[in-house]
Structures are given as C-alpha cells and as structure tokens.
Design a protein around this motif. Structure first.
Motif, PDB file in Angstrom:
ATOM      1  N   SER A 141       0.748  -1.254   0.290  1.00  0.00           N
ATOM      2  CA  SER A 141      -0.187   0.258  -0.162  1.00  0.00           C
ATOM      3  C   SER A 141       0.655   1.130  -0.184  1.00  0.00           C
ATOM      4  CB  SER A 141      -0.888   0.278   1.290  1.00  0.00           C
ATOM      5  OG  SER A 141      -0.608  -0.096   3.177  1.00  0.00           O
ATOM      6  N   LEU A 142      -0.411   2.100  -0.376  1.00  0.00           N
ATOM      7  CA  LEU A 142       0.764   3.878  -0.366  1.00  0.00           C
ATOM      8  C   LEU A 142       1.470   4.420   1.204  1.00  0.00           C
ATOM      9  CD1 LEU A 142       2.031   6.494  -0.924  1.00  0.00           C
ATOM     10  CD2 LEU A 142      -0.442   7.005  -1.128  1.00  0.00           C
ATOM     11  N   LEU A 143       0.656   3.562   1.870  1.00  0.00           N
ATOM     12  CA  LEU A 143       1.290   3.777   3.608  1.00  0.00           C
ATOM     13  C   LEU A 143       2.412   2.927   3.922  1.00  0.00           C
ATOM     14  CD1 LEU A 143       0.650   5.267   6.323  1.00  0.00           C
ATOM     15  CD2 LEU A 143      -0.498   2.604   7.144  1.00  0.00           C
ATOM     16  N   ARG A 144       2.751   1.705   3.350  1.00  0.00           N
ATOM     17  CA  ARG A 144       3.857   0.997   3.378  1.00  0.00           C
ATOM     18  C   ARG A 144       4.899   1.512   2.397  1.00  0.00           C
ATOM     19  NH1 ARG A 144       3.663  -2.673   7.543  1.00  0.00           N
ATOM     20  NH2 ARG A 144       1.421  -3.705   7.898  1.00  0.00           N
ATOM     21  N   LEU A 145       4.389   1.759   1.809  1.00  0.00           N
ATOM     22  CA  LEU A 145       6.193   2.258   0.250  1.00  0.00           C
ATOM     23  C   LEU A 145       6.664   3.400   2.128  1.00  0.00           C
ATOM     24  CD1 LEU A 145       7.537   2.673  -2.392  1.00  0.00           C
ATOM     25  CD2 LEU A 145       5.477   4.419  -2.029  1.00  0.00           C
ATOM     26  N   LEU A 146       5.746   4.550   1.980  1.00  0.00           N
ATOM     27  CA  LEU A 146       5.797   5.640   2.942  1.00  0.00           C
ATOM     28  C   LEU A 146       6.843   5.157   4.343  1.00  0.00           C
ATOM     29  CD1 LEU A 146       3.114   7.928   2.853  1.00  0.00           C
ATOM     30  CD2 LEU A 146       5.063   8.567   1.440  1.00  0.00           C
ATOM     31  N   ARG A 147       6.094   4.140   5.081  1.00  0.00           N
ATOM     32  CA  ARG A 147       6.204   3.619   6.449  1.00  0.00           C
ATOM     33  C   ARG A 147       7.553   2.996   6.676  1.00  0.00           C
ATOM     34  NH1 ARG A 147       3.583   5.105  11.151  1.00  0.00           N
ATOM     35  NH2 ARG A 147       4.430   3.067  11.631  1.00  0.00           N
ATOM     36  N   ASP A 148       7.418   1.724   5.056  1.00  0.00           N
ATOM     37  CA  ASP A 148       8.767   0.958   5.356  1.00  0.00           C
ATOM     38  C   ASP A 148       9.682   1.774   4.251  1.00  0.00           C
ATOM     39  OD1 ASP A 148       6.855   0.114   7.144  1.00  0.00           O
ATOM     40  OD2 ASP A 148       6.542  -1.175   5.624  1.00  0.00           O
TER      41      ASP A 148
ATOM     42  N   PHE B 191      10.683   4.622   2.886  1.00  0.00           N
ATOM     43  CA  PHE B 191      10.926   5.672   3.081  1.00  0.00           C
ATOM     44  C   PHE B 191      11.262   6.282   4.445  1.00  0.00           C
ATOM     45  CE2 PHE B 191       8.971   5.945  -1.139  1.00  0.00           C
ATOM     46  CZ  PHE B 191       9.835   5.723  -2.007  1.00  0.00           C
ATOM     47  N   TYR B 192      10.686   5.476   4.964  1.00  0.00           N
ATOM     48  CA  TYR B 192      11.038   5.569   7.234  1.00  0.00           C
ATOM     49  C   TYR B 192       9.855   6.825   7.345  1.00  0.00           C
ATOM     50  CZ  TYR B 192      14.066   1.994   5.865  1.00  0.00           C
ATOM     51  OH  TYR B 192      14.772   1.033   5.868  1.00  0.00           O
ATOM     52  N   LEU B 193       8.972   7.238   6.561  1.00  0.00           N
ATOM     53  CA  LEU B 193       8.684   8.446   7.216  1.00  0.00           C
ATOM     54  C   LEU B 193       7.049   8.039   7.596  1.00  0.00           C
ATOM     55  CD1 LEU B 193       8.550  10.474   3.548  1.00  0.00           C
ATOM     56  CD2 LEU B 193       9.229  10.726   5.649  1.00  0.00           C
ATOM     57  N   THR B 194       7.735   7.740   8.721  1.00  0.00           N
ATOM     58  CA  THR B 194       6.560   7.562  10.064  1.00  0.00           C
ATOM     59  C   THR B 194       5.472   7.867  10.731  1.00  0.00           C
ATOM     60  OG1 THR B 194       7.960   7.721  11.326  1.00  0.00           O
ATOM     61  CG2 THR B 194       8.495   4.475  10.400  1.00  0.00           C
ATOM     62  N   GLY B 195       4.980   9.117   9.934  1.00  0.00           N
ATOM     63  CA  GLY B 195       4.435   9.934  10.395  1.00  0.00           C
ATOM     64  C   GLY B 195       2.856   9.727  10.125  1.00  0.00           C
ATOM     65  N   SER B 196       2.592   9.587   9.085  1.00  0.00           N
ATOM     66  CA  SER B 196       1.236   8.449   8.951  1.00  0.00           C
ATOM     67  C   SER B 196       1.800   7.638   9.357  1.00  0.00           C
ATOM     68  CB  SER B 196       1.899   8.199   7.412  1.00  0.00           C
ATOM     69  OG  SER B 196       2.041   9.915   6.457  1.00  0.00           O
ATOM     70  N   LYS B 197       0.564   7.404  10.426  1.00  0.00           N
ATOM     71  CA  LYS B 197      -0.015   6.185  11.142  1.00  0.00           C
ATOM     72  C   LYS B 197      -0.414   4.965  10.807  1.00  0.00           C
ATOM     73  CE  LYS B 197       2.659   8.392  14.002  1.00  0.00           C
ATOM     74  NZ  LYS B 197       3.565   7.812  14.186  1.00  0.00           N
ATOM     75  N   LEU B 198       0.126   3.974  10.927  1.00  0.00           N
ATOM     76  CA  LEU B 198      -0.976   2.490  10.361  1.00  0.00           C
ATOM     77  C   LEU B 198      -2.204   2.474  11.821  1.00  0.00           C
ATOM     78  CD1 LEU B 198       0.002  -0.343   8.832  1.00  0.00           C
ATOM     79  CD2 LEU B 198      -1.484  -0.107  10.798  1.00  0.00           C
ATOM     80  N   GLY B 199      -3.189   2.911  11.499  1.00  0.00           N
ATOM     81  CA  GLY B 199      -4.517   2.457  11.916  1.00  0.00           C
ATOM     82  C   GLY B 199      -5.504   1.954  12.301  1.00  0.00           C
ATOM     83  N   CYS B 200      -6.056   2.004  11.540  1.00  0.00           N
ATOM     84  CA  CYS B 200      -7.213   0.465  11.395  1.00  0.00           C
ATOM     85  C   CYS B 200      -6.874  -0.131   9.503  1.00  0.00           C
ATOM     86  CB  CYS B 200      -8.718   1.255  11.077  1.00  0.00           C
ATOM     87  SG  CYS B 200      -9.126   1.992   9.384  1.00  0.00           S
ATOM     88  N   ASP B 201      -5.608   0.283   9.080  1.00  0.00           N
ATOM     89  CA  ASP B 201      -5.805   0.092   8.080  1.00  0.00           C
ATOM     90  C   ASP B 201      -6.862  -0.272   6.888  1.00  0.00           C
ATOM     91  OD1 ASP B 201      -3.819  -0.699   5.895  1.00  0.00           O
ATOM     92  OD2 ASP B 201      -3.379  -2.729   6.778  1.00  0.00           O
ATOM     93  N   VAL B 202      -7.842   0.210   7.007  1.00  0.00           N
ATOM     94  CA  VAL B 202      -9.399   0.336   6.117  1.00  0.00           C
ATOM     95  C   VAL B 202     -10.207   1.124   6.334  1.00  0.00           C
ATOM     96  CG1 VAL B 202      -9.459  -2.527   6.391  1.00  0.00           C
ATOM     97  CG2 VAL B 202     -10.965  -0.831   7.826  1.00  0.00           C
ATOM     98  N   GLY B 203      -9.467   1.939   6.368  1.00  0.00           N
ATOM     99  CA  GLY B 203     -10.026   3.341   5.417  1.00  0.00           C
ATOM    100  C   GLY B 203     -10.839   4.644   6.219  1.00  0.00           C
ATOM    101  N   ASP B 204     -10.923   3.674   7.930  1.00  0.00           N
ATOM    102  CA  ASP B 204     -12.094   4.558   8.672  1.00  0.00           C
ATOM    103  C   ASP B 204     -11.609   5.213   9.449  1.00  0.00           C
ATOM    104  OD1 ASP B 204     -14.425   2.984   7.906  1.00  0.00           O
ATOM    105  OD2 ASP B 204     -13.429   1.097   9.320  1.00  0.00           O
ATOM    106  N   CYS B 205     -10.196   5.237   9.941  1.00  0.00           N
ATOM    107  CA  CYS B 205      -9.955   5.733  10.896  1.00  0.00           C
ATOM    108  C   CYS B 205      -9.087   7.119  10.824  1.00  0.00           C
ATOM    109  CB  CYS B 205      -9.056   4.891  12.030  1.00  0.00           C
ATOM    110  SG  CYS B 205      -7.090   4.844  11.323  1.00  0.00           S
ATOM    111  N   GLY B 206      -8.468   7.296   9.600  1.00  0.00           N
ATOM    112  CA  GLY B 206      -7.695   8.554   9.182  1.00  0.00           C
ATOM    113  C   GLY B 206      -6.862   8.818   9.583  1.00  0.00           C
ATOM    114  N   ALA B 207      -5.843   8.135  10.615  1.00  0.00           N
ATOM    115  CA  ALA B 207      -4.772   8.193  10.539  1.00  0.00           C
ATOM    116  C   ALA B 207      -3.376   7.877   9.582  1.00  0.00           C
ATOM    117  CB  ALA B 207      -3.581   6.581  11.750  1.00  0.00           C
ATOM    118  N   CYS B 208      -3.539   7.529   8.580  1.00  0.00           N
ATOM    119  CA  CYS B 208      -3.158   7.730   7.953  1.00  0.00           C
ATOM    120  C   CYS B 208      -2.816   9.219   6.637  1.00  0.00           C
ATOM    121  CB  CYS B 208      -3.015   6.118   6.837  1.00  0.00           C
ATOM    122  SG  CYS B 208      -4.160   6.045   6.178  1.00  0.00           S
TER     123      CYS B 208
END
Lengths: 160, 291
Positions: A22-29, A31-48
């Motif tokens: 996912s784009l989130l995994r790309l950013l975090r894993d 590019f080490y941009l870990t500011g975007s958080k992995l919360g629900c991982d299904v589009g409900d929480c908005g942390a990413c």
C-alpha cells in the motif's frame, strides 16, 4: 515487483516494492516516513491521511503502483527546519492532542481543507475531519485550532 | 493485515483494460478508487492473480452533457460530483448523495462507477440515479452494451459485469435533465456511516397539480437498490397532496424486502421506508415548485 517514482514532500523518490504494497507501507517501510500512522488499515480512522495531487486521501487504501508519477505530501512535509506549520502550531497552542496518534492524519486533513477553503465554517471543519478518529481528547480543541490556523493563514492574526 | 501476493498492471484506457482483463482472466480484479477493493484484498475476500488498475484511464473520466444526456464517467469521484457546477445546479440530489458517502478521504478516492459495481444494497449512489432512470455503458471484448441500473444490479455485491468487462459511464437521459429529485439517507451518524435506508424520488408536476413521471427508488431494503413500482403506480396522475405522499410511503413498504441485521430491524426499516419516501416526494415537489 512494481517500480515507482513519485514526488514526496517536494523531493523525487523511487522504490521497487511488491505489487501488494500500500502507499502507507511504501511511505513507512521504504522511505521511513513514519509520521503517517497505521491505524485501522481499512480507511475508517484517517490516521494514515496524506495529500495526493492536492487532495487528502487514506494512504492505506492506495497501492504503491497507483502513485507512480504523482505528488504526495505527508506530515513530514509541513514543518521547516526553522518552524512548525501554522496548523501544527495551533494544535500545540490549543492542546488539541493528547496521545497524538491521530494528530498527523487530522493535521493533514485540516491542511487539505484550508488549501481549498481558507475560511471554512465550523460545520465545514467538522465535515472535513469526520474521516479522522480521535480516541483521547475529543474534537472541540481540534476544531478551535483549525479555526485559529485559518485566521493566521489568512493573515488576520499573527502566529503565536 | 497484509495482502496476499498478486501482479499489478495499469491500463491507459478502457480498451486496454478489457484486453488486460481478458489476457489475465478469469481470476482478475479491476481497481479504481480502491476504497472497497483494498479492504477486501486485506481481508482476503478476493485473492486475485492480477489487479488491473484503471485509475489512469482518461476515457473513463469527465462529466459532460451530450446528445444522450448527462454522461458521468465511471472514474468520476464523489468529490468531483459534489464540485461539478452543472450537477450542483441541476441535480442537487446527486451532490447530497455523494456527500453522504464515507468521509472526505474516501470521497476523494472512491468513484461513482466503483460504488455501483461494488453493488452493496446500501450504496448511496444508486437511488437518485435509478429514480432518474440512469443507464450504464459496459465495455467488453465484443464491444459495448447499454442497460438500466435495474438490469445492471444482480444481487448483493453482484452485477452483470463479466470478469473481462468494465463499466464505462453512467448516463442520465436527456428527458430527465434537471428533473426535480431528492435523496435522503438515514444513517446512525453523519460521517462514515452506512444507510439503514436511503431513498430518492424524482417527479414533474403535471396538469392540475398532479404527479407526472414520478419515480421512487430505495436502498438497503432489498438485495439490490430497487424501484418502488407499487408506490409509483399509485401516484401517477394523482393530485399532489400530503395524504397521497403518505399513502405512497405506506405502499413503498410493499415494494421492499428489508432484513433484520445488526444495524436495524426489518420493522424499523419498514417505518423508515414510509417516512423517507414521503419526505423525498415532498422535497422533490418543493424543488419542482421553485423551478
């Protein structure tokens, strides 16, 4: 593998990742941009929440291959070495966050709103933040901070 | 929640999407906004060999009025529907329906076509379009075909689409451009909530203040979004009165087959059908009077 080259916070970055990334995994894993958080991982929480081509989206709901050639802004792209972004400052001043996990997503969602609508009503702010869940503090101080940041960004008030 | 491995290919246009789907099928899946598909991939509801991304297909985008009516490309996002000046002016019900979907982040990603193709009974894009007698264009290896939404929707999460077909666009026929329409959704919250019931009504005012070409559509009360034909037949040609609207609401319940689930009981949904049908008729009538 899927090869992607995209602009992240103004800088061109490339990676080769499995297609199911996912784009989130790309950013975090990658590019080490870990500011975007992995919360629900299904589009409900908005942390990413990140901004793609000017619009806030859930990074967990896009595949890396879909952002090839596109422009992404993450929470790491807001502050400069000298200063926080006015929205970040307002969140600090109003003590809008407690644990802070939801903060990057909320602040990015607020930026997405203010970029398009510099003078939003309280209802418009609530609507813009309705895709972001906070489980500690509540939303009142976040809404106040966004209102204050909007005044600063419009030049009606000096930054604190 | 890691996704299982799959191959990823991107289509530049609808024709290429059909070729890629045919070439890699049958265990392939089309990816547009991803707001449902990514969730399904993570929950392993789908385990495709290949994901065909269509988000770069320009011919599936755009909103325009042409000889046939209003064409909305399948890839048009809910946000783009809300922001379109023509739709704002002529179809406020479509703007409202789009606004009730998910939240800003998912409306920026999610597409009209995706909402129809995913085909959950509670979809918010369905009722207003069905009340406006919208048709869809489907492209496959043998060319394109056109059908109404009633034919397109087959069952919960099931449309007529074959594995190598894509939805091109949605057409609101020319005769219905600007037709006064209202959409209401009853959910438990404003944001991120599925409809317990949603409903739409479209009508013209006929001679002697009568219902003319009245169409009513309901969501989340049957295996797919449906038309409330019994209620429509009752109203057609009758005088527009609050009593007749209320009676249509009662009759619309007969058109539906609501179920009990964790969101609401069937009995509660029946009450909602009657109320929402009446209110959408009343709102569409007020809109018609203002035209």
């Amino acid at each position: 593998m899927t090869d992607v080259t995209l602009t992240i916070n103004g800088e061109e970055r490339s990676a080769s990742v499995p297609p199911e990334t996912s784009l989130l995994r790309l950013l975090r894993d990658e590019f080490y941009l870990t500011g975007s958080k992995l919360g629900c991982d299904v589009g409900d929480c908005g942390a990413c929440t990140v901004i793609v081509d000017g619009l806030p989206v859930n990074a967990c709901l896009m595949l890396a291959g879909q952002v090839d050639g596109r422009d992404v802004v993450t929470i790491e792209g807001l502050a400069t070495l000298e200063d926080l972004h006015p929205i970040q400052k307002a969140f600090e001043e109003f003590a809008s966050l407690q644990c802070g996990f939801c903060g990057p997503g909320v602040i990015i969602a607020a930026k997405g709103l203010l970029d398009r609508n510099p003078d939003p009503t309280k209802e418009e702010i609530k609507d813009a933040l309705s895709g972001n869940l906070c489980r500690c503090t509540g939303y009142t101080k976040m809404i106040e901070a966004v209102q204050d940041a909007a005044r600063i960004l419009r030049g009606e008030k000096e930054a604190a | 929640m890691e996704m299982r491995a799959f191959d990823f290919v991107s289509a530049e246009n609808a024709d290429q999407a059909v070729s890629l789907l045919s070439e890699h099928g049958p265990n392939v899946i089309v990816l547009a906004g991803g707001t449902d598909i990514l969730v399904d991939l993570k929950h392993a509801k789908h385990d495709p060999d290949v994901v065909v991304d269509i988000t770069r297909a320009e011919d599936l985008k755009g909103i325009e009025v042409n000889d046939e009516g209003l064409r909305i490309g399948a890839l048009v996002t809910h946000t783009q529907i809300m922001d379109d000046p023509y739709i704002q002016e002529n179809f406020p019900a479509l703007v409202h329906a789009a606004h009730t979907i998910g939240a800003v982040q998912t409306r920026n990603l999610g597409t009209l076509g995706g909402n129809l193709v995913t085909c959950v009974p509670s979809m918010d894009s369905g009722p207003a379009l069905m009340a406006l007698e919208a048709e869809v264009t489907v492209a496959g290896p043998d060319g394109t075909r056109r059908m109404g939404l009633e034919e397109f929707f087959v069952g919960p999460r099931k449309t007529v689409l074959e594995h190598n077909e894509v939805l091109l666009d949605v057409i609101i026929p020319r005769k219905n451009l600007g037709k006064p329409t209202d959409f209401l959704k009853f959910g438990l919250r404003k944001g991120q909530a599925l409809a317990l019931v949603n409903a739409a009504s479209a009508l013209w005012i006929g001679e002697g203040n009568t219902f003319k070409d009245v169409k009513i559509s309901l969501g989340a009360v049957a295996p797919t979004v449906i038309r409330a034909a019994i209620a429509e037949d009752f109203l057609e040609g009758r005088e527009i009165t609050p009593e007749n609207m209320a009676e249509a609401g009662r009759l619309a319940v007969e058109d539906a087959k609501p179920i009990d689930d964790f969101r609401a009981s069937a009995s509660y949904r029946r009450d909602l059908i009657a109320v929402l049908t009446k209110r959408t008729l009343d709102n569409a009538y007020r809109l018609a009077q203002g035209r």
